[in-house]
Design an enzyme around this catalytic site. Structure first.
Site, mmCIF file in Angstrom:
data_model
loop_
_atom_site.group_PDB
_atom_site.id
_atom_site.type_symbol
_atom_site.label_atom_id
_atom_site.label_comp_id
_atom_site.label_asym_id
_atom_site.label_seq_id
_atom_site.Cartn_x
_atom_site.Cartn_y
_atom_site.Cartn_z
ATOM 1 N N ASP A 27 -3.265 11.853 -2.107
ATOM 2 C CA ASP A 27 -3.379 13.307 -2.253
ATOM 3 C C ASP A 27 -3.806 13.614 -3.690
ATOM 4 O O ASP A 27 -3.137 13.183 -4.635
ATOM 5 C CB ASP A 27 -2.028 13.960 -1.962
ATOM 6 N N GLU A 59 0.861 -1.185 0.000
ATOM 7 C CA GLU A 59 0.000 0.000 0.000
ATOM 8 C C GLU A 59 0.894 1.232 0.000
ATOM 9 O O GLU A 59 1.772 1.365 0.860
ATOM 10 C CB GLU A 59 -0.916 0.025 1.223
ATOM 11 N N LYS A 76 -4.202 21.007 -8.561
ATOM 12 C CA LYS A 76 -3.697 21.991 -9.512
ATOM 13 C C LYS A 76 -2.974 21.304 -10.673
ATOM 14 O O LYS A 76 -2.203 20.363 -10.469
ATOM 15 C CB LYS A 76 -2.758 22.971 -8.818
ATOM 16 N N THR A 103 -10.111 2.598 5.378
ATOM 17 C CA THR A 103 -9.012 3.392 5.903
ATOM 18 C C THR A 103 -9.586 4.408 6.886
ATOM 19 O O THR A 103 -10.801 4.579 6.991
ATOM 20 C CB THR A 103 -8.270 4.142 4.786
ATOM 21 N N GLU A 104 -8.697 5.114 7.588
ATOM 22 C CA GLU A 104 -9.166 6.162 8.510
ATOM 23 C C GLU A 104 -9.918 7.250 7.749
ATOM 24 O O GLU A 104 -10.982 7.710 8.187
ATOM 25 C CB GLU A 104 -7.971 6.788 9.239
ATOM 26 N N TYR A 105 -9.375 7.658 6.599
ATOM 27 C CA TYR A 105 -10.032 8.693 5.797
ATOM 28 C C TYR A 105 -11.382 8.211 5.278
ATOM 29 O O TYR A 105 -12.350 8.972 5.232
ATOM 30 C CB TYR A 105 -9.143 9.097 4.615
ATOM 31 N N GLU A 106 -11.440 6.954 4.895
ATOM 32 C CA GLU A 106 -12.690 6.406 4.370
ATOM 33 C C GLU A 106 -13.794 6.458 5.422
ATOM 34 O O GLU A 106 -14.939 6.817 5.133
ATOM 35 C CB GLU A 106 -12.462 4.969 3.915
ATOM 36 N N ASP A 113 -12.267 9.422 -2.308
ATOM 37 C CA ASP A 113 -13.557 10.114 -2.209
ATOM 38 C C ASP A 113 -13.581 11.314 -3.158
ATOM 39 O O ASP A 113 -14.581 12.018 -3.242
ATOM 40 C CB ASP A 113 -13.802 10.606 -0.779
#
Length: 215
Positions: free
Chosen positions: A118, A44, A122, A191-194, A154
Site C-alpha cells: 500500500d 513476503e 498522504k 503477483t496478482e496485482y503485477e 507499480d
C-alpha cells in the site's frame, strides 16, 4: 479496494494448521523445526492471495517461504493455493508485519519480499509505508548481515520514496529496474496485482537492497 467479507475464512484458516501457523510467536527461533529442515527462510510481507509466495516455493524447493497477510478474507485464497499445490516449504501467517520481531529471532530470515505494498500517498501516513525507517529497523533485526529486501511496485512515487528511504538508512542498492518487464531480469514470479497492472501497460519497478555490516 473494498474487500468482500468472508465470514467463514477464520474457521478455514484455523482448520489448516499444517499451512497456517496459529501461534507464530511460539515458533520464534525454531522455524527450522517447523519446516523440519535447515533450508534458508524467506518471507513476503503482504502476501495477498498468495500467487507470488506459492510460485516462489514451487520454483525453489530448497528454500522455505512464509507469506504474511493481515486480512483473513485475502489470505484464505493463499491457503486455497497451498492446499492445491501441497507445498511443504511454504507456510502462512495471518498477522501484522509490525510484529515480526515476536515471530522471528535475530538473523533467522534470509530475505524479505515487499510486493505492491500500500503506497499510503498522504504525508501524514508516511509511517505506515513498509519502507519507512521504523519498518527497516524491524527487518534489520530479523535479517542477518547479508540479508536482503526485494521490493516491487507499480507506484512510481512509492518507489522513489523507498529508494531515498533505503539510502538514508544506509542500505546498499544491489539491483534496480525502472521497467522490470522490459529488462533482462530472469525468473520473475508475478503477483496478482503485477499481472493486473502490467496488462494495462503500467511500468513495474523493482529493486534489491542489502543491509550494511553491523559493528
Amino acid at each position: 479496494m473494498r474487500l468482500r467479507n468472508k465470514p467463514w475464512a477464520k474457521d478455514k484458516l484455523e482448520q489448516n494448521p499444517q499451512y497456517v501457523i496459529q501461534d507464530p510467536a511460539a515458533c520464534r527461533g525454531k522455524w527450522s523445526e517447523v519446516f523440519d529442515n535447515q533450508q534458508p527462510l524467506h518471507i513476503e510481507i503482504g502476501t495477498g492471495k498468495g500467487q507470488f509466495i506459492t510460485g516462489m516455493a514451487k520454483a525453489n524447493p530448497n528454500i522455505n517461504y512464509i507469506g504474511i497477510e493481515m486480512q483473513e478474507s485475502v489470505i484464505v485464497s493463499a491457503l486455497d493455493l497451498l492446499i492445491e499445490e501441497q507445498l511443504p516449504n511454504c507456510k502462512l501467517l495471518n498477522s501484522d508485519a509490525a510484529d515480526l520481531r515476536e515471530f522471528f529471532s535475530n538473523g533467522e530470515v534470509g530475505r524479505v519480499y515487499l510486493n505492491f505494498s500500500d503506497p499510503w500517498p498522504k504525508t501524514r501516513h508516511e509511517k505506515r509505508r513498509l519502507t519507512f525507517k521504523s519498518f527497516l529497523d524491524v527487518y534489520a533485526e530479523v535479517l542477518p548481515e547479508d540479508g536482503e529486501i526485494h521490493f516491487k511496485t507499480d507506484n512510481q512515487g512509492l518507489f522513489e520514496y523507498s529508494l531515498v528511504s533505503f539510502s538514508e538508512y544506509g542500505l546498499t542498492l544491489k539491483y534496480v529496474s525502472l521497467d522490470l518487464h522490459k529488462s533482462e531480469f530472469e525468473g520473475n514470479i508475478m503477483t496478482e496485482y503485477e499481472e493486473k497492472f502490467s496488462s494495462k501497460g503500467n511500468r513495474i519497478y523493482r529493486c534489491e537492497v542489502g543491509y550494511p555490516a553491523r559493528k
